[in-house]
Design a protein around this motif. Sequence first.
Motif, PDB file in Angstrom:
ATOM      1  N   ALA A 163       0.974  -1.259  -0.141  1.00  0.00           N
ATOM      2  CA  ALA A 163       0.148   0.047  -0.127  1.00  0.00           C
ATOM      3  C   ALA A 163       0.751   1.463   0.094  1.00  0.00           C
ATOM      4  CB  ALA A 163      -0.873  -0.119   1.176  1.00  0.00           C
ATOM      5  N   GLN A 213      -0.192  -0.993  -4.928  1.00  0.00           N
ATOM      6  CA  GLN A 213      -1.325  -0.477  -4.978  1.00  0.00           C
ATOM      7  C   GLN A 213      -1.457   0.682  -6.074  1.00  0.00           C
ATOM      8  OE1 GLN A 213      -1.885   2.149  -1.405  1.00  0.00           O
ATOM      9  NE2 GLN A 213      -4.068   1.895  -1.388  1.00  0.00           N
ATOM     10  N   HIS A 252      -8.011   2.087  -8.103  1.00  0.00           N
ATOM     11  CA  HIS A 252      -8.240   2.420  -6.675  1.00  0.00           C
ATOM     12  C   HIS A 252      -8.813   3.849  -6.386  1.00  0.00           C
ATOM     13  CE1 HIS A 252      -6.039  -1.498  -4.819  1.00  0.00           C
ATOM     14  NE2 HIS A 252      -5.937  -1.535  -6.054  1.00  0.00           N
ATOM     15  N   TYR A 256     -11.871   5.414  -4.812  1.00  0.00           N
ATOM     16  CA  TYR A 256     -11.736   6.342  -3.681  1.00  0.00           C
ATOM     17  C   TYR A 256     -12.404   7.632  -3.822  1.00  0.00           C
ATOM     18  CZ  TYR A 256      -8.675   9.352  -1.032  1.00  0.00           C
ATOM     19  OH  TYR A 256      -8.164  10.435  -0.283  1.00  0.00           O
ATOM     20  N   LEU A 290      -9.844   5.321   1.438  1.00  0.00           N
ATOM     21  CA  LEU A 290      -8.921   4.803   0.119  1.00  0.00           C
ATOM     22  C   LEU A 290      -8.927   3.332   0.661  1.00  0.00           C
ATOM     23  CD1 LEU A 290      -7.045   4.618  -2.309  1.00  0.00           C
ATOM     24  CD2 LEU A 290      -5.220   5.114  -0.820  1.00  0.00           C
ATOM     25  N   GLN A 291      -8.577   2.862   2.057  1.00  0.00           N
ATOM     26  CA  GLN A 291      -8.733   1.385   2.262  1.00  0.00           C
ATOM     27  C   GLN A 291      -9.964   0.564   1.888  1.00  0.00           C
ATOM     28  OE1 GLN A 291      -7.041   0.726   6.158  1.00  0.00           O
ATOM     29  NE2 GLN A 291      -7.504  -1.730   6.213  1.00  0.00           N
ATOM     30  N   ALA A 305     -11.929   1.414  -0.642  1.00  0.00           N
ATOM     31  CA  ALA A 305     -11.882   1.254  -1.976  1.00  0.00           C
ATOM     32  C   ALA A 305     -10.761  -0.248  -2.341  1.00  0.00           C
ATOM     33  CB  ALA A 305     -11.026   2.434  -2.797  1.00  0.00           C
ATOM     34  N   ASP A 306      -9.475  -0.106  -1.723  1.00  0.00           N
ATOM     35  CA  ASP A 306      -8.764  -1.264  -2.055  1.00  0.00           C
ATOM     36  C   ASP A 306      -9.735  -2.448  -1.729  1.00  0.00           C
ATOM     37  OD1 ASP A 306      -6.755   0.478  -1.866  1.00  0.00           O
ATOM     38  OD2 ASP A 306      -6.137   0.249   0.303  1.00  0.00           O
ATOM     39  N   LEU A 317     -12.985  -2.959  -4.255  1.00  0.00           N
ATOM     40  CA  LEU A 317     -12.511  -3.129  -5.671  1.00  0.00           C
ATOM     41  C   LEU A 317     -12.481  -4.410  -6.069  1.00  0.00           C
ATOM     42  CD1 LEU A 317     -12.058  -1.204  -7.997  1.00  0.00           C
ATOM     43  CD2 LEU A 317      -9.598  -0.945  -7.090  1.00  0.00           C
ATOM     44  N   TYR A 318     -12.021  -5.420  -5.246  1.00  0.00           N
ATOM     45  CA  TYR A 318     -11.496  -6.686  -5.328  1.00  0.00           C
ATOM     46  C   TYR A 318     -12.819  -7.708  -4.946  1.00  0.00           C
ATOM     47  CZ  TYR A 318      -7.318  -4.765  -6.805  1.00  0.00           C
ATOM     48  OH  TYR A 318      -6.282  -3.924  -7.456  1.00  0.00           O
ATOM     49  N   ALA A 367     -10.215  -5.192 -11.095  1.00  0.00           N
ATOM     50  CA  ALA A 367     -10.397  -3.814 -10.509  1.00  0.00           C
ATOM     51  C   ALA A 367     -11.271  -3.158 -11.638  1.00  0.00           C
ATOM     52  CB  ALA A 367      -9.148  -3.089 -10.456  1.00  0.00           C
TER      53      ALA A 367
END
Length: 326
Positions: free
Chosen positions: A41, A82, A88, A92, A133-134, A136-137, A140-141, A312
């Motif tokens: 990250a 990342q 991402h 976000y 952002l986390q 989104a991380d 996303l998956y 993603a």
Amino acid sequence: MKKRILSGMRPTGPLHLGHLFGALTNWVMLQKEYECFFMVADWHALMSEYEDPSKLSEHTIECAAGWIASGIDPEKSTIFIQSHVKEHLELYMIFSDFVPLGWLERCPTYKEQLRELSTRHLHTYGFLGYPVLQAADILLYRASAVPVGKDQLPHLELTNDIAGKFNTLYGKTFSQIKPVLTKVPKLLGVDGRKMSKSYGNFIALGDSEKAIKEKCAQMFTDPKRIKLSDKGHPDECNLYSYYNLLRSESAAGVYDYCTKAGRGCTECKRDLASVVSDYLAGIRAKREKLLKNKSKIRDILEHGAKRARKVASETMTEVKKAVGLT
Ligand code: TRP
Ligand code: SF4
């Protein structure tokens, strides 16, 4: 089909025993059961290190090398950086539009980090948005589970809140995720505090035998054992927990001589240094070999990013449609 997990680490410093036992050993096991995405990250690292990012790229590569040396298998798992997957940031950004400031200001990790890293200027727009952002991380998956330590739970709750709010606003898109709590064995830093980069009390995966010897010699022991003839209390000694974790078959012997004042702490520390060195020998050798061939590490990470981007971008196509972006 295997369930998917995603987890990440910030490349803010060298990997150490805290990372190994707090996360990596667990990740290595999870590879058998899950389809795994492991992410360095670096954008998250930059949020706290932006004033001096001179080591960021080195730490990023070393982080990946340390993972692989510890048993993360790039054939089985997707390892990526990342910032190599721009989606991402897109997700976000979309989340940022509707996440209330109050959710972020109330986040306990935010308040804690501001206190702990008080020498850095973290009253920033970016740092406040760390958990967005986390989220989104993770989303996303479409990971169904996220292996983390207890300290990260507030971020996973926020992730679920964000997923829920997105679904309410734009239609059901994301599922709720489950934290997979990593049972963290007791392993403190050489000064008896939590092992952490900011305290400088860690034993790194890449430490030389000499460095390990010096660090073990500094370790705090049972404070009640002052003289050689004092009987010790292994359960109150940091070294004993190291023996338990790193070479459990020696722990009974240590317990015995400690409680009977059979040997001194200096010898006990010297022995521990060999135990730690032996334990890390394989990892250290593999790590060094990898670091001699950085282009191979970069290839692995680029291959990982390709696989990550595929998943993603599928999510983003659906998300953009849901929110009306064309
Ligand atoms: N915040 C995590 C930590 O400090 C790192 C991280 C970033 C992460 N993105 C993530 C962990 C996504 C799990 C899932 O340890
Ligand atoms: Fe700790 Fe070992 Fe000393 Fe006992 S003998 S107090 S276990 S360092």
